[in-house]
Design a protein around this motif. Sequence first.
Motif, short mmCIF file in Angstrom:
data_model
loop_
_atom_site.label_atom_id
_atom_site.label_comp_id
_atom_site.label_asym_id
_atom_site.label_seq_id
_atom_site.Cartn_x
_atom_site.Cartn_y
_atom_site.Cartn_z
N LEU A 94 0.82 -1.22 0.00
CA LEU A 94 0.00 0.00 0.00
C LEU A 94 0.85 1.27 0.00
O LEU A 94 0.38 2.32 -0.45
N SER A 95 2.06 1.19 0.50
CA SER A 95 2.93 2.37 0.46
C SER A 95 3.30 2.74 -0.98
O SER A 95 3.62 3.90 -1.27
N GLU A 96 3.21 1.75 -1.88
CA GLU A 96 3.48 1.99 -3.30
C GLU A 96 2.20 2.18 -4.11
O GLU A 96 2.25 2.47 -5.30
N HIS A 97 1.06 1.97 -3.47
CA HIS A 97 -0.24 2.09 -4.14
C HIS A 97 -1.18 2.85 -3.20
O HIS A 97 -2.07 2.27 -2.59
N ARG A 98 -0.98 4.15 -3.11
CA ARG A 98 -1.70 4.94 -2.12
C ARG A 98 -3.14 5.21 -2.58
O ARG A 98 -3.37 5.69 -3.69
N VAL A 99 -4.08 4.88 -1.72
CA VAL A 99 -5.50 5.15 -1.92
C VAL A 99 -6.09 5.56 -0.58
O VAL A 99 -5.49 5.30 0.47
N PRO A 100 -7.26 6.21 -0.56
CA PRO A 100 -7.92 6.44 0.72
C PRO A 100 -8.07 5.11 1.47
O PRO A 100 -8.53 4.13 0.90
N LEU A 101 -7.65 5.10 2.74
CA LEU A 101 -7.55 3.84 3.48
C LEU A 101 -8.18 3.98 4.85
O LEU A 101 -7.79 4.84 5.65
N VAL A 102 -9.14 3.11 5.14
CA VAL A 102 -9.75 3.00 6.46
C VAL A 102 -9.10 1.81 7.16
O VAL A 102 -9.12 0.70 6.64
N VAL A 103 -8.53 2.05 8.33
CA VAL A 103 -7.89 0.98 9.09
C VAL A 103 -8.75 0.65 10.30
O VAL A 103 -8.88 1.47 11.22
N ASP A 104 -9.35 -0.52 10.27
CA ASP A 104 -10.12 -1.03 11.40
C ASP A 104 -9.19 -1.98 12.15
O ASP A 104 -8.96 -3.10 11.70
N PRO A 105 -8.62 -1.55 13.29
CA PRO A 105 -7.60 -2.36 13.96
C PRO A 105 -8.21 -3.52 14.74
O PRO A 105 -8.27 -3.52 15.99
N VAL A 106 -8.67 -4.51 14.01
CA VAL A 106 -9.35 -5.65 14.62
C VAL A 106 -8.36 -6.45 15.46
O VAL A 106 -7.38 -6.98 14.95
N MET A 107 -8.61 -6.52 16.75
CA MET A 107 -7.70 -7.18 17.67
C MET A 107 -8.33 -8.42 18.32
O MET A 107 -7.68 -9.44 18.47
N VAL A 108 -9.60 -8.29 18.69
CA VAL A 108 -10.30 -9.37 19.38
C VAL A 108 -11.71 -9.47 18.82
O VAL A 108 -12.38 -8.45 18.62
N PHE A 129 -0.72 2.53 10.37
CA PHE A 129 -1.37 3.77 10.78
C PHE A 129 -0.95 4.97 9.92
O PHE A 129 -1.80 5.78 9.52
N PRO A 130 0.33 5.16 9.61
CA PRO A 130 0.71 6.33 8.81
C PRO A 130 0.15 6.31 7.39
O PRO A 130 0.08 7.37 6.75
N LEU A 131 -0.26 5.15 6.90
CA LEU A 131 -0.82 5.04 5.55
C LEU A 131 -2.32 5.34 5.53
O LEU A 131 -2.91 5.50 4.47
N ALA A 132 -2.93 5.38 6.70
CA ALA A 132 -4.39 5.46 6.81
C ALA A 132 -4.90 6.87 6.52
O ALA A 132 -4.22 7.87 6.78
N THR A 133 -6.11 6.92 6.01
CA THR A 133 -6.88 8.15 6.01
C THR A 133 -7.50 8.34 7.38
O THR A 133 -7.53 9.45 7.92
#
Length: 254
Positions: A94-108, A129-133
């Motif tokens: 994704l660092s080479e293919h940047r798009v709007p990004l939602v990060v849902d940090p699913v842990m449990v 996290f730094p790649l996220a919108t």
Amino acid sequence: MAVPRCLTIAGSDSGGGAGIQADLKAFAAAGCFGTTAIVALTAQNTLGVAAVQELPTSFVEAQLKAVFDDIGVDAAKTGMLFSREVIETVADFLSEHRVPLVVDPVMVASSGAKLLEYDAVDTLVRKIFPLATVVTPNLLEAEALVGASGTRHEIARRIHDLGAPAVIVTGGHGIDPVDHLFDGQRHVEIEVERHDVAATHGAGCTHSATLAALLARGESLEDAARGAARVASEAVRNGLVEIGAGEGPVNVLA
């Protein structure tokens, strides 16, 4: 206008209630064409997660390349990423293919099953996290990420300080049903209608997938956050309580 294209990078839920299955339904409900890069398979139902099988990182990367090379992506979301190796693979791509990004940090999982290995949390924060919108933890995930409790206002700012450009601490697990958005400058509270329905499985996935879909459609972050909150709430209100013996799945297609 061509139909917006949304990608989910997440795990498969054999019970159909969460994960990529929930994401694809939410994409469709929002008028987007959904694609997937599956990172892990779960043997799962409404009662819990019985087993997890991680996929090879080379295959995860092959899925990403296949989608981007031919179909294209207007916005993406990540859900369950499970391991440090998968996170690094996804982040590098994704660092080479940047798009709007939602990060849902699913842990449990809602059943208590661990969906992110302990040694992967730091990698998720540093690499994804730094790649996220925007990053969309629920209150319990948010507290785990910062290692402390506090108000949503305080926790959202601390997650922003970890490298997330914007944060939505969702309100499903708090006393007050409020999604708290912090975009690095403004704190915005979004009231969420709470429904006493035993069908919340997949609510978080539905929220983050809808958010990605609305960003793909060109909405502002605040408007997309309000729309995602409304859709996730309605999906719970229309939840399928008759499905399974545990917490039923949400119904975003009602």
